[in-house]
Scaffold this motif. Structure first.
Motif, mmCIF file in Angstrom:
data_model
loop_
_atom_site.group_PDB
_atom_site.id
_atom_site.type_symbol
_atom_site.label_atom_id
_atom_site.label_comp_id
_atom_site.label_asym_id
_atom_site.label_seq_id
_atom_site.Cartn_x
_atom_site.Cartn_y
_atom_site.Cartn_z
ATOM 1 N N VAL A 63 0.759 -1.122 0.055
ATOM 2 C CA VAL A 63 -0.045 -0.056 -0.034
ATOM 3 C C VAL A 63 0.894 1.386 -0.059
ATOM 4 O O VAL A 63 1.576 1.612 1.058
ATOM 5 N N THR A 64 0.960 1.933 -1.173
ATOM 6 C CA THR A 64 1.812 3.010 -1.294
ATOM 7 C C THR A 64 1.252 4.312 -0.960
ATOM 8 O O THR A 64 2.012 5.318 -0.765
ATOM 9 N N GLU A 65 -0.204 4.359 -0.638
ATOM 10 C CA GLU A 65 -0.632 5.835 -0.378
ATOM 11 C C GLU A 65 -0.807 5.817 1.225
ATOM 12 O O GLU A 65 -1.341 5.050 1.928
ATOM 13 N N GLU A 66 0.226 6.667 1.857
ATOM 14 C CA GLU A 66 0.382 6.939 3.098
ATOM 15 C C GLU A 66 -0.663 7.163 3.902
ATOM 16 O O GLU A 66 -1.009 6.941 5.094
ATOM 17 N N ASN A 67 -1.803 7.798 2.845
ATOM 18 C CA ASN A 67 -3.173 8.199 3.646
ATOM 19 C C ASN A 67 -4.322 7.083 3.470
ATOM 20 O O ASN A 67 -5.438 7.446 3.627
ATOM 21 N N ALA A 68 -3.884 6.026 2.989
ATOM 22 C CA ALA A 68 -4.842 4.842 2.628
ATOM 23 C C ALA A 68 -5.782 4.523 3.814
ATOM 24 O O ALA A 68 -5.187 4.617 4.876
ATOM 25 N N GLU A 69 -7.160 4.551 3.411
ATOM 26 C CA GLU A 69 -8.047 4.129 4.890
ATOM 27 C C GLU A 69 -7.607 2.744 5.132
ATOM 28 O O GLU A 69 -7.350 1.702 4.788
ATOM 29 N N VAL A 70 -7.590 2.687 6.665
ATOM 30 C CA VAL A 70 -7.507 1.501 7.314
ATOM 31 C C VAL A 70 -8.572 0.984 8.134
ATOM 32 O O VAL A 70 -9.185 1.768 8.757
ATOM 33 N N THR A 71 -8.982 -0.487 7.844
ATOM 34 C CA THR A 71 -10.255 -0.845 8.691
ATOM 35 C C THR A 71 -9.603 -1.959 9.450
ATOM 36 O O THR A 71 -8.780 -2.635 9.439
ATOM 37 N N PHE A 72 -10.126 -1.729 10.763
ATOM 38 C CA PHE A 72 -9.768 -2.640 11.770
ATOM 39 C C PHE A 72 -10.794 -3.658 11.867
ATOM 40 O O PHE A 72 -11.919 -3.890 12.068
ATOM 41 N N LEU A 73 -10.078 -4.900 11.717
ATOM 42 C CA LEU A 73 -10.888 -6.304 11.266
ATOM 43 C C LEU A 73 -11.202 -6.758 12.681
ATOM 44 O O LEU A 73 -12.356 -7.500 12.588
ATOM 45 N N ASN A 74 -10.630 -6.713 13.947
ATOM 46 C CA ASN A 74 -11.098 -6.731 15.125
ATOM 47 C C ASN A 74 -10.668 -5.637 16.013
ATOM 48 O O ASN A 74 -9.658 -5.638 16.793
ATOM 49 N N PRO A 75 -11.437 -4.772 16.355
ATOM 50 C CA PRO A 75 -11.149 -3.477 17.307
ATOM 51 C C PRO A 75 -10.910 -4.007 18.607
ATOM 52 O O PRO A 75 -10.085 -3.251 19.201
ATOM 53 N N ASN A 76 -11.427 -5.103 18.966
ATOM 54 C CA ASN A 76 -11.133 -5.587 20.367
ATOM 55 C C ASN A 76 -10.050 -6.362 20.466
ATOM 56 O O ASN A 76 -9.663 -6.722 21.606
#
Length: 829
Positions: A723-736
């Motif tokens: 992922v080369t875009e430093e501001n790419a959106e990040v999704t937490f797969l298991n926030p806990n």
């Protein structure tokens, strides 16, 4: 675009546009090659995006077999790459790679050029690339190099398509074709025409390739055979190419020296098609150009050349010089006289240097220098005059054969002498992807010529020569012998924070330390040191005097001042003001055995990370990989870091006593590519995890690995997954997940303000025992889940994370620090 500067054509002797500290004669075999090159008129420009993109086998063949002047134009200096030697990144890494290219060119004999483009890291296509690079600006730079070097053939390493494998690679082909169309157009970049004439190359070719599974060659393409054995080199051109390419040491680009011939393939891009050779339809000889007498003279000189006594050729070479000086083509005359004069001085066995025993000098100060001159010609070379920096001295003295003469002279460095640093780093960049160059005529050069020189007027036969010798530093190294490097001009006073980063704890004062180094002989008194943030003075001190050459001053920034600053990352600046002069520079000195000492200057500045940064580990073991900043960061955070060595895995009963003391063990970046003992260490590391340890492994590549299975459970690294875009959106797969909640609560805010990239070399397949933590992707691409894999094992934990912590932590990214410390603290949860 081009601002007017005064240009004077003088006879200056440099090999391959690489400034040298001594003028030394070439070897006889090199002189012989230079004579054959003087006989051939075509030139070739090889063009790609980065250091190590060039085809060194083809360059070696063109220079040494075809005797054709050849240059390599790298659009960038490799600033966005990774460093296997040390912790340097960005501009410092670009400086290292610039000089690695120059060292490579010394071996293969090609010349080296650059544009102002900054390597901003991996990009996936030309659309991404030209969002960063201004296509017109980079094209103008390539046009300038074409008009200056005047190549007949341009060869691209890459196509403008996805087959290039990198957006900057493909962009280099796009720019090459644009520049080809514009270089001969008087209406294109007309400001350049104050200094150069238009020039139209004959054609552009693409040097097709086989890279892994990608094969762009075809039997209907133009083919040439390279790699032949050269008795004067004692090796084939493929062997020479391996030596040349292996000088890209910061990239770990060591390459085999392969003997034997091979086929290179070429596809037509634009211009006149070539049917049998890349030089079809190009004027190749002086005779074809209408100067048969020069061809005949060169044939005679080459035929009669005496390898043991090259000075026997001097009378014929001096006569040839008169013929070339009579040419009406001013550009051709200037170009060939420069080459011929190099040959004449080499045949005379002339060596010159101006040296002092001081590595660094300050503007305005006096230093003792020695001018050393020697000639090995039977007929004497006459030293007529020496122009020191501020005065001339007449001699009219014969340089007797093989007799060194030494002239000592006191030289005052001009009070306005500029600091010694690369021209492209002397001003802040125009933007994140373009260097700012103080004089446009410097564009293309690997580095600027020294502004501090002694001029030596010589007479050989009836011909006069003016030789420029830069002020240099010379020392005897007990291992290397004589070391001769550029004299480095430094400020009278330098400031530098004693560590590169500070962590400001909540509700606590912050102590910072500033090192003051005095380089001048004059004392400093009644000055003031200021500690600044955004123009506001946070602290400082009045200074009556400095005792000695180096002093460390401690400051405490009160917590109430820090609490008022609403930022998690702040830059503190320091300056010293005395007698109306402000000093605010720190020296960055880079020294590696395969390179000369490299220097540039930056603001006296330090990054402070301010925020809730918790760590629950006290002691970690570190397995070194390619150089990175993480051990230093952890020590700054108050964590003990032990770099693990072979004996650490075999100490104590059961070999586990030593490792069990660590709260976590970390793999440095690319450890599986650089540490060859991993194969026997891994069983001990698995035992450490099973017994309750915490193992954190940073990214590796799939090339030149030590062990096949890196993880507790298997996973596969994919070079193309990143992922080369430093501001790419990040999704937490298991926030806990515990890694996202202890000791720091990780949120989306922790992924703000990352630099250059999220990460690279993500796994694309992994065992079901692993749990991925995040999902992210570049615009328009499929989601990737391989940025961090977690697996419990026995009583412990294993984490594989190719996230770019090695870039984020030196940049002072608080969120990345919080996440990385969570990974280290997994076993405390």
């Amino acid at each position: 675009m081009f601002r007017k500067v005064t240009l004077v054509f003088i006879l200056v002797f440099y090999a391959a546009f690489c400034p040298a500290q001594q003028l030394r004669p070439s070897k006889s075999s090199e002189i012989y090659r230079e004579l054959k090159t003087l006989k051939h008129l075509p030139k070739v420009l090889y063009l790609a995006a980065h250091p190590d993109d060039e085809n060194t086998g083809l360059l070696s063949w063109l220079v040494n077999d075809q005797n054709v002047e050849t240059g390599y134009l790298s659009l960038t200096r490799g600033d966005g790459g990774q460093n296997l030697l040390g912790t340097e990144q960005g501009a410092a890494l670009g400086l290292i790679r610039t000089h690695e290219l120059l060292e490579a060119r010394k071996l293969d004999g090609a010349q080296q050029f650059f544009t102002r483009a900054i390597d901003f890291g991996f990009s996936k296509n030309t659309t991404d690339t030209f969002k960063q690079w201004n296509a017109d600006s980079i094209t103008a730079d390539v046009v300038w190099v074409i008009r200056t070097f005047r190549p007949d053939v341009i060869i691209c390493r890459f196509p403008p398509t996805a087959a290039a494998g990198h957006g900057q690679h493909a962009a280099s082909a796009v720019v090459a074709e644009k520049a080809f169309k514009l270089a001969g157009d008087k209406t294109a970049f007309p400001d350049q025409l104050k200094y150069v004439n238009v020039w139209q190359p004959k054609r552009v070719l693409w040097n097709t390739f086989r890279f892994g599974a990608v094969n762009t060659t075809a039997e209907n393409q133009l083919k040439i055979t390279v790699g032949q054995y050269d008795a004067q080199l004692g090796m084939g051109y493929g062997e020479l190419a391996g030596l040349s390419r292996s000088l890209h040491k910061s990239q770990g680009a060591g390459t085999q020296s392969v003997a034997g011939i091979k086929t290179e393939y070429f596809s037509h891009v634009i211009g006149d098609p070539a049917k049998s050779t890349i030089f079809d339809g190009i004027v190749k000889t002086w005779t074809s150009q209408g100067n048969a007498d020069i061809d005949q003279a060169l044939d005679q000189i080459i035929s009669n050349f005496n390898f043991n006594n090259p000075d026997f050729s001097l009378p014929a070479l001096l006569a040839l010089r008169k013929k070339i000086m009579a040419l009406k083509d001013a550009e051709l005359k200037k170009d060939k006289i420069k080459s011929l004069d190099q040959i004449i001085l080499s045949c005379a066995g002339f060596m010159g240097e101006v040296v002092t025993n001081q590595a660094e000098a300050v503007a305005g100060n006096h230093y003792q220098f020695k001018l050393n001159l020697i000639s090995r010609a039977i007929n004497p070379v006459v030293l007529e005059n020496v122009k020191w920096l501020n005065q001339s001295e007449s001699f009219n003295r014969n340089l007797s054969k093989d007799s060194l003469i030494t002239i000592q002279h006191d030289i005052q460095i001009p009070s306005d002498a500029a600091l010694t640093e690369p021209y492209w780093l002397s001003k802040p960049p125009t933007n994140a992807a373009t260097f700012s160059v103080p004089n446009d005529t410097l564009i293309g050069l690997p580095e600027a010529e020294s502004p501090l020189n002694v001029w030596v007027d010589l007479k050989i036969g009836s011909e006069k020569f003016q030789v420029k010798l830069p002020l240099s530093f010379k020392k005897l190294d007990p291992v290397k012998g004589d070391v001769v490097e550029a004299l480095r001009i430094v400020p009278a006073l330098e400031l530098k924070f004693t560590q590169p980063l500070y962590l400001a704890k909540e509700n606590e004062d912050l102590q910072v330390s500033l090192n003051v180094r005095i380089n001048s002989d004059k004392p400093f008194s009644n000055g003031k040191i200021n500690l600044m943030y955004n123009g506001e003075r946070l602290g400082g001190a009045d200074v009556n005097s400095f005792n000695g050459k180096e002093t460390t001053i401690d400051y405490v920034i009160p917590k109430n001042k820090l609490s008022k600053i609403n930022a998690s990352r702040l830059q503190l600046d320091a300056n010293f003001v005395a007698d109306g002069v402000t000093y605010n520079k720190k020296q960055v000195l880079i020294q590696y055995p395969h390179l000369p000492s490299l220097q540039y200057f930056a603001r006296a500045m330090v990054t402070v990370m301010k925020g809730d940064i918790q760590a629950k580990v006290k002691k970690v073991g570190y397995i070194e990989g390619a150089g990175d900043f993480i051990p230093e960061f952890l020590r700054i955070a108050g964590i003990q870091v032990d770099v693990l060595k072979d004996e650490d895995f075999y100490s104590g009963t059961g070999s586990q006593n030593k490792l069990s003391q660590y709260d976590a063990i970390i793999f440095g970046i690319r450890a599986n590519n650089t540490e060859k003992k991993l194969g026997r260490w891994m069983p001990f590391l698995w035992s450490y995890v099973k017994a309750g340890g915490n193992l954190v492994m940073q990214y590796n590549t799939s090339q030149d690995t030590t062990v096949d299975q890196l993880g507790i459970y298997n996973f596969r690294i994919a070079t193309s997954k990143r992922v080369t875009e430093e501001n790419a959106e990040v999704t937490f797969l298991n926030p806990n997940h515990k890694l996202l909640n202890f000791p720091n609560k990780i949120t989306q805010n922790d992924f703000k303000d990352w630099v250059q990239e999220r990460g690279a070399y993500f796994p694309d397949q992994w065992d079901a025992a692993y749990e991925p933590l995040f999902e992210m992707h570049d615009t328009g691409e499929e989601p990737l889940q391989g940025s961090t894999l977690y697996a419990p094992y026995g009583k412990g934990n294993f984490i594989y994370t190719p996230l770019a912590f090695f870039r984020q932590l030196p940049a002072g990214n608080v969120g990345a620090a919080r996440l990385f410390l969570n990974f280290l603290s997994a076993q405390k949860n």
